[in-house]
Structure formats: structure tokens, C-alpha cells
Design a protein around this motif. Sequence first.
Motif, PDB file in Angstrom:
ATOM      1  N   THR A 111       0.835  -1.206   0.000  1.00 38.14           N
ATOM      2  CA  THR A 111       0.000   0.000   0.000  1.00 38.14           C
ATOM      3  C   THR A 111       0.868   1.254   0.000  1.00 38.14           C
ATOM      4  N   GLN A 112       1.961   1.223   0.735  1.00 39.39           N
ATOM      5  CA  GLN A 112       2.881   2.370   0.742  1.00 39.39           C
ATOM      6  C   GLN A 112       3.454   2.603  -0.661  1.00 39.39           C
ATOM      7  N   ARG A 113       3.836   1.531  -1.342  1.00 44.44           N
ATOM      8  CA  ARG A 113       4.359   1.686  -2.713  1.00 44.44           C
ATOM      9  C   ARG A 113       3.288   2.233  -3.647  1.00 44.44           C
ATOM     10  N   LYS A 114       2.071   1.726  -3.502  1.00 42.33           N
ATOM     11  CA  LYS A 114       0.981   2.146  -4.381  1.00 42.33           C
ATOM     12  C   LYS A 114       0.731   3.646  -4.288  1.00 42.33           C
ATOM     13  N   PHE A 115       0.760   4.193  -3.067  1.00 40.31           N
ATOM     14  CA  PHE A 115       0.439   5.608  -2.885  1.00 40.31           C
ATOM     15  C   PHE A 115       1.688   6.481  -2.685  1.00 40.31           C
ATOM     16  N   ARG A 116       2.857   5.842  -2.776  1.00 43.94           N
ATOM     17  CA  ARG A 116       4.133   6.562  -2.639  1.00 43.94           C
ATOM     18  C   ARG A 116       4.191   7.340  -1.325  1.00 43.94           C
ATOM     19  N   LEU A 117       3.831   6.633  -0.268  1.00 48.91           N
ATOM     20  CA  LEU A 117       3.827   7.213   1.070  1.00 48.91           C
ATOM     21  C   LEU A 117       4.535   6.256   2.023  1.00 48.91           C
ATOM     22  N   SER A 118       5.008   6.788   3.128  1.00 47.57           N
ATOM     23  CA  SER A 118       5.645   5.963   4.148  1.00 47.57           C
ATOM     24  C   SER A 118       5.013   6.242   5.497  1.00 47.57           C
ATOM     25  N   ALA A 119       4.546   5.188   6.150  1.00 49.31           N
ATOM     26  CA  ALA A 119       3.948   5.337   7.477  1.00 49.31           C
ATOM     27  C   ALA A 119       5.045   5.461   8.534  1.00 49.31           C
TER      28      ALA A 119
END
Length: 394
Positions: free
Chosen positions: A94-102
Motif C-alpha cells: 500500500t505504501q508503494r501504491k500511494f508513494r507514502l511511508s507510514a
Amino acid sequence: MIVAGIMSGTSADGIEVALVRISEPVPSKTGARAKPYSSSARQFRLLGHASLAYPKRVREAVLSFMNAPAASVADLARLNFLLAELYADAVLGTQRKFRLSAQLVGCHGQTLFHQGERQRFLGRNIAVTWQTGEGSLIAARVGVPVVSDFRPADMAAGGKGAPLVPYLDYMLYRDPRIGRIVQNIGGIANMTAIPAGASPQQVTAFDTGPGNMVIDAVMDRLYHKPYDRDGQVAGSGVVLENVITRLLRERFFQRKPPKTAGREEFGREFSQAFIKLCGRAAKQDIVATATALTARSIAAAIRKFVLSTRQSYGELVVSGGGANNSTLLAMLANELKPLGLSLRLSDEFGLPAAAKEAAAFALLAYETWHRRPSNVPSATGARRPAILGKISYA
């Protein structure tokens, strides 16, 4: 802070991941901060959401272990670590899909057993719960701290460990003029009743009974399919009214809140008895009746335990997988008409129905990280507010 919430519900159909940005309110000029539970106390925004199905063999294993009278200790230990691997994969994907890091993860885990009421065991009366999915492994794989195992802290404070989503419901759906009932329809159906302008102490929340659980079990048994897509099978059947009337007399539906339910109440044994009770009815009629049981039990709970109070309500906001079943929604809307309630979907409030529970556990993890309680005692029956969960560090 960006927080990833992970949810896998009692339907055991897969994993929901929600990436949420949560931030603190800006202090006022006097330095005062917003109170906990206040909708202005946190800035909360969904950034992305993904759904991932369990592999078929994993789902079969999870379902076989739920409320099982016997199970291999070795296999249960393996499942604990296997699910953690799948949860970590889901967050990383999911992080890769939205280019975000939790920066933090909140993982509900997979419930294998939940007994909110105290029962006798080896000389002691105890209430218990078990959500599996090893937090330490998720933390190591994702590289950030993980908050997991949320329910025991509420139970240690005298609560039933559920429902916990009312914390999010109160923040998102409270309105100064409109009373709202927020109805989640997952494997189990649960509601949060929020009077207009309510304080946290005025919130009522409890499990109303089966959500998709009995429908899915009947579909699996009669059609060898995991669920009734869009309620097509139920829509072609006729409800067996005598079956509904008999089932709604059962003890769970009559018991006052707070109360919780799971596969212990509406799992394999209940579904088998349900099909037997339907006798030689057509398969589509049995599915229609299972669907009607969900709609009728929700409406009955509203009449018996919510509208019987002096508070007024105008809307029922639906979330969860049941929001995708148009036949169930039509049945529910028909039940709501005499109650003066209009039906709305959580999507209308900016939070997709499938993302809501995952987003809720992102919020609960955020509160735990900041050492703040996030149970709602009026919903769970706890004696006091409690900081929920256990933290695993990367």
C-alpha cells in the motif's frame, strides 16, 4: 504523522489497509488544547486505502481455527507469524501504491476467539480475547513501531473489549444538530448511536448481531461461493418470515447493551442450525432469509435499545462490506422508514465503507503512541478509560 491501519475482520476474507494522516490541533493563544474525543482534537485525513484478499488456503485455515474446539498449538503459532508476514506485505504494498511511508502502524490482528462475558475456567471467572498476527515481526518488516492487541486493556478495565470503533465514530460523525447511528456491517454488525451534540458519555455502542457472517456461510454451504455478490441471490429469493420471527427471540437479541458477538454466537454452529431451520426451502430463499436476519436484527436493536431513549436520531450511516450488498441495503432502508431514519453511506463523509475499520485502528494506534486512552467506556462497559494495545519497536 502518517499511520497505517490494518484490519482483518471476522469474515476472514482479507486485509484492509488505510493510510491516514493525523495531526494535533494548533494550540489556542491561551495555550489550551482541545479535549480528547473532540472532533476538533485531531486533524484526520485518509490518504489511501487498499484491500487484499487472503490466499484461499490461508482463509480456510483462519476459518477452521476460529472458535475451534481443538487446534494444533504448533499451527496456531505458525499462523501468528504467517499473518504478520501478510500484514507487513499489505502495508509495504500500500505504501508503494500511494508513494507514502507510514511512521506508525496500528494492527487489529485476526480474531480467533472473543468471549466478552466472564465464564468459569479452572476455578476463576474470566473474560478473554485473542487476536493473532505478531506485531514484532510487522515492525521488523515495515521498519516502524507497531501497536497491536488493542482489546485486552479494555477488558482488564472491566470492559468487553468491543466495540472499539466508536472512538472514530464519535470524532467523525458527531453533529451539533443531527443524531446519527453509525452502523458497520462486517462479519458481525455493530452500531454507534451518537445523539446530537453528544458528549462521549452519551454514546451508545454494541454489536447488533450477524452482519455478513451468516450470509457468507450459507453461500459457501449452498453455492460454494464466498459471498453473495451485490446481493443477487438474496434478491431472487423470498424471506421465510417464520424463521426470522423465531430467531429474533433468541437471548442475544434480547440482551441489553453493552454486548459483543462473534463466531462464538453466529459462526459454524449457528449457520448449520439456521440452514436446518429453513428446512426444504429453495436455496435462494435461505440466502434471502439470512440477509433479512441482518437487516431485521439491526432495526430491532435500534427500536429496542436506541429509540427507546429520549434522544432523537435522523440518520443511519452504513459502512463495512455489507454496504456493497444492494439487497441488504434495500431491506435495511425498508426497515428504517417507520423509524424516521434516512440511510446514508460512510463514503458520503469522505471515508470509504471498506476503509473505515482500518482507519479506526490507525487512529487508536496514534492515541496509544501519545499515551492517551481511546476506549469509550459507555460503549464497552469498562470502569475507566484505558490506553489500548501493546507497542512493538522496529
